[in-house]
Enzyme design. Structure first.
Site, mmCIF file in Angstrom:
data_model
loop_
_atom_site.group_PDB
_atom_site.id
_atom_site.type_symbol
_atom_site.label_atom_id
_atom_site.label_comp_id
_atom_site.label_asym_id
_atom_site.label_seq_id
_atom_site.Cartn_x
_atom_site.Cartn_y
_atom_site.Cartn_z
ATOM 1 N N LYS A 1 5.720 -6.763 -4.802
ATOM 2 C CA LYS A 1 4.407 -6.975 -5.425
ATOM 3 C C LYS A 1 4.596 -7.636 -6.788
ATOM 4 O O LYS A 1 5.647 -7.484 -7.411
ATOM 5 C CB LYS A 1 3.714 -5.624 -5.637
ATOM 6 C CG LYS A 1 3.272 -4.939 -4.362
ATOM 7 C CD LYS A 1 2.572 -3.623 -4.674
ATOM 8 C CE LYS A 1 2.117 -2.931 -3.400
ATOM 9 N NZ LYS A 1 1.088 -3.670 -2.659
ATOM 10 N N ARG B 1 1.498 1.641 7.191
ATOM 11 C CA ARG B 1 1.293 1.756 8.642
ATOM 12 C C ARG B 1 2.588 2.129 9.357
ATOM 13 O O ARG B 1 2.571 2.727 10.417
ATOM 14 C CB ARG B 1 0.679 0.448 9.165
ATOM 15 C CG ARG B 1 1.508 -0.767 8.947
ATOM 16 C CD ARG B 1 0.708 -2.060 9.051
ATOM 17 N NE ARG B 1 -0.049 -2.358 7.831
ATOM 18 C CZ ARG B 1 -0.819 -3.414 7.673
ATOM 19 N NH1 ARG B 1 -0.984 -4.281 8.652
ATOM 20 N NH2 ARG B 1 -1.468 -3.611 6.536
HETATM 21 N N1 BES Z 1 -0.442 0.497 -0.907
HETATM 22 C C1 BES Z 1 -0.796 -0.833 -0.558
HETATM 23 C C2 BES Z 1 -2.299 -1.025 -0.476
HETATM 24 C C3 BES Z 1 -3.024 -1.155 -1.785
HETATM 25 C C4 BES Z 1 -2.933 -2.296 -2.538
HETATM 26 C C5 BES Z 1 -3.862 -0.150 -2.201
HETATM 27 C C6 BES Z 1 -3.643 -2.418 -3.715
HETATM 28 C C7 BES Z 1 -4.585 -0.273 -3.369
HETATM 29 C C8 BES Z 1 -4.468 -1.397 -4.126
HETATM 30 C C9 BES Z 1 -0.213 -1.190 0.800
HETATM 31 O O1 BES Z 1 1.007 -0.637 1.105
HETATM 32 C C10 BES Z 1 -0.048 -2.675 0.816
HETATM 33 O O2 BES Z 1 0.736 -3.145 0.058
HETATM 34 N N2 BES Z 1 -0.791 -3.355 1.658
HETATM 35 C C11 BES Z 1 -0.740 -4.771 1.721
HETATM 36 C C12 BES Z 1 -0.783 -5.179 3.164
HETATM 37 C C13 BES Z 1 -0.483 -6.631 3.395
HETATM 38 C C14 BES Z 1 0.964 -6.922 3.077
HETATM 39 C C15 BES Z 1 -0.800 -6.977 4.820
HETATM 40 C C16 BES Z 1 -1.942 -5.326 0.972
HETATM 41 O O3 BES Z 1 -3.035 -4.757 1.071
HETATM 42 O O4 BES Z 1 -1.769 -6.312 0.260
HETATM 43 MN MN MN Z 2 2.606 -1.785 0.366
#
Ligand code: BES
Ligand code: MN
Ligand code: ZN
Length: 484
Positions: free
Chosen positions: A263, A337
């Site tokens: 990230k 997931r």
């Molecule tokens: N924990 C995150 C989701 C998230 C992101 C919650 C920002 C709250 C704020 C999750 O593990 C994630 O990173 N999801 C990705 C999925 C994507 C790679 C398909 C996302 O939402 O960007």
């Molecule tokens: Mn994630």
């Protein structure tokens, strides 16, 4: 903070020994002859108490009263959102004076919804995080007395609100703790601590046991971190063995860096909140401990960190889940997931009546629904209706999202049975479609709490959601079991 419920006697209010007497006023207010009513009537007439939700009037050492201050708080038409505004404003106001005793007086509007929202808003606005501060003073309020005319009639909703608050505060505590103070092992300890309450048992599995179970997807996420994974199994046994349990599965990523698909740096600290689903399961068990309903509940928490390292899972890796399905990991940041799918497979051994998973799963859900409602996905109409209703009664709102089969198209891949991501479009739904492949035969729902589990910015902190919703959902199951 202790709560008590007492009958309201308007004429005795002048003798109420308290640091702050919070009086909720709505437009429906019709004064009688007691001192408080006279005071309110004057304040409204003079315009000093504006008849608008969230407006407050702070009266210090009011003549004829033994309390230190009276805070009149206006809740407009008396709707739940308005009551929340009023109580939040008044609580924020009195906080500076460090009150120990607070009396909350509902003069006219005494519906169950008002009781629930007034108590939870007071708790919410007076909450102080202290765990990792050396000089922080915690919440000063020790005792809250709720005064209502018919205390017998409202006893049940009062007890439920107080239990939900205990659960919400436990969920907030674990959500707020930084990742180095809330590792998978710490979460396991928090779960074990709940076994001091009747009917609660806990089992914690480590890397060896998880490997033996074949949870290849969960293990793959954990493998990049030096912190060992934990798979936490909680049992609340309030009914006989023959009674099928409700299973709650909470995402317990104690820090989500994204892994190799890392990230960006901005706000990455907020990924300590990626275990808020797990925290909501702990919080719900805390509330069950208070309420002791006659039903069985199992809580499952797959917990680990998602970090980059020389041992990390890589984009393109194919892992084998406990269900036997192979998964191509196209993005290591879609890790939630991966840990949940194995927990959903594990859930089947309990022959559950219902399975709910709760997860801060997608940024896409934040875009879709913001911070107001959690998203839920379910193919079961009865379950959907029950979740929506529980959201309303607890004022911990949620909203149905679709599960059309066409949304699963993007998860197809040539290299495994399923990919862990599809395109950006409809990201919350494709995540749900992924999970649906692993849900068993019983009714299942997925709650995406990415937008509701914590607040960003100046008020950064966990909200304790959706503990309120889960408590109401489970208690409705209890009464349904009794009446059928
Ligand atoms: N924990 C995150 C989701 C998230 C992101 C919650 C920002 C709250 C704020 C999750 O593990 C994630 O990173 N999801 C990705 C999925 C994507 C790679 C398909 C996302 O939402 O960007
Ligand atoms: Mn994630
Ligand atoms: Zn995550």
């Amino acid at each position: 903070m202790n709560f008590e419920l007492s009958p309201l006697d308007l004429h005795a209010l002048t003798q109420e020994k308290t640091d702050a007497l919070l009086v909720l006023v709505t437009s429906a207010f019709r004064p009688s002859k007691d001192s408080v009513s006279v005071l309110i009537a004057k304040a409204v007439k003079s315009g000093d108490l504006v008849a608008k939700a969230g407006q407050v009037l702070d009266i210090y050492r009011p003549v004829g009263f033994v309390c230190t201050r009276i805070v009149l708080m206006h809740a407009g038409g008396g709707g739940t959102a308005e009551v929340r505004k009023a109580v939040t404003a008044a609580t924020t106001l009195i906080k500076a004076a460090n009150p120990k005793r607070v009396t909350l007086c509902l003069i006219q509007d005494q519906t169950p919804e008002t009781v629930r929202v007034a108590l939870t808003s007071l708790a919410e606005a007076s909450y102080v995080y202290t765990s990792t501060k050396t000089k922080a003073e915690g919440r000063t309020i020790q005792r809250v007395t709720l005064l209502v005319q018919d205390d017998q009639k409202l006893r049940c909703v009062f007890d439920r609100a107080v239990a939900a608050i205990a659960g919400i505060e436990l969920a907030k505590e674990w959500g707020n703790r930084p990742a180095n103070h809330a590792t998978p092992s710490h979460l396991a300890q928090a779960a074990r601590a709940l076994t001091k309450f009747p009917r609660i048992k806990c089992e914690v599995l480590g890397p060896k046991e998880v490997a033996k179970l074949g949870m290849g997807a969960f293990q793959a996420v954990a493998q990049g971190s030096d912190e060992p994974l934990r798979f936490i199994v909680l049992h609340y046994s309030g009914a006989g063995k023959a009674s099928a349990p409700a299973v709650l599965v909470g995402k317990g990523i104690t820090f989500d860096s994204g892994g190799i698909s890392m990230k960006p740096a901005a706000e990455m600290d907020e990924m300590k909140f990626d275990m808020c689903g797990a925290a909501s399961v702990l919080g719900t068990f805390r509330a069950l401990a208070e309420l002791q309903p006659d039903l069985n509940v199992v809580g499952l928490i797959p917990s680990c960190e998602n970090l980059p390292s020389g041992r990390s899972l890589k984009p393109g890796d194919v892992v084998t889940s406990m269900s036997g399905q192979t998964i191509e990991v196209l993005n290591t940041d879609a890790e939630g997931r991966l840990v949940l799918c194995d927990a959903l497979t594990y859930a089947e051994r309990f022959k559950p009546r219902v399975v709910l998973d709760i997860a801060t799963l997608t940024g896409a859900c934040v875009i879709a629904l913001g911070a107001v409602r959690s998203g839920f996905f379910s193919a079961d109409e009865t379950l959907s209706a029950a979740l929506l209703a529980a959201g309303e009664s607890s004022q911990d709102l949620c909203w149905p999202m679709p599960l059309d089969e066409d949304y699963a198209d993007g998860l197809k891949t040539s290299f495994a049975d399923v990919a862990n991501v599809a395109g950006r479009a409809g990201g919350a739904i494709t995540a749900a479609k992924f999970l649906q492949r692993f849900a068993g035969k019983c009714p299942w729902a997925h709650l995406d709490i990415a937008g509701t589990a914590w607040k960003s910015g100046a008020a950064k902190g966990a909200t304790g959601r959706p503990v309120g919703l889960l408590v109401d959902y489970l208690l409705a199951l209890d009464t349904r079991a009794k009446t059928t």
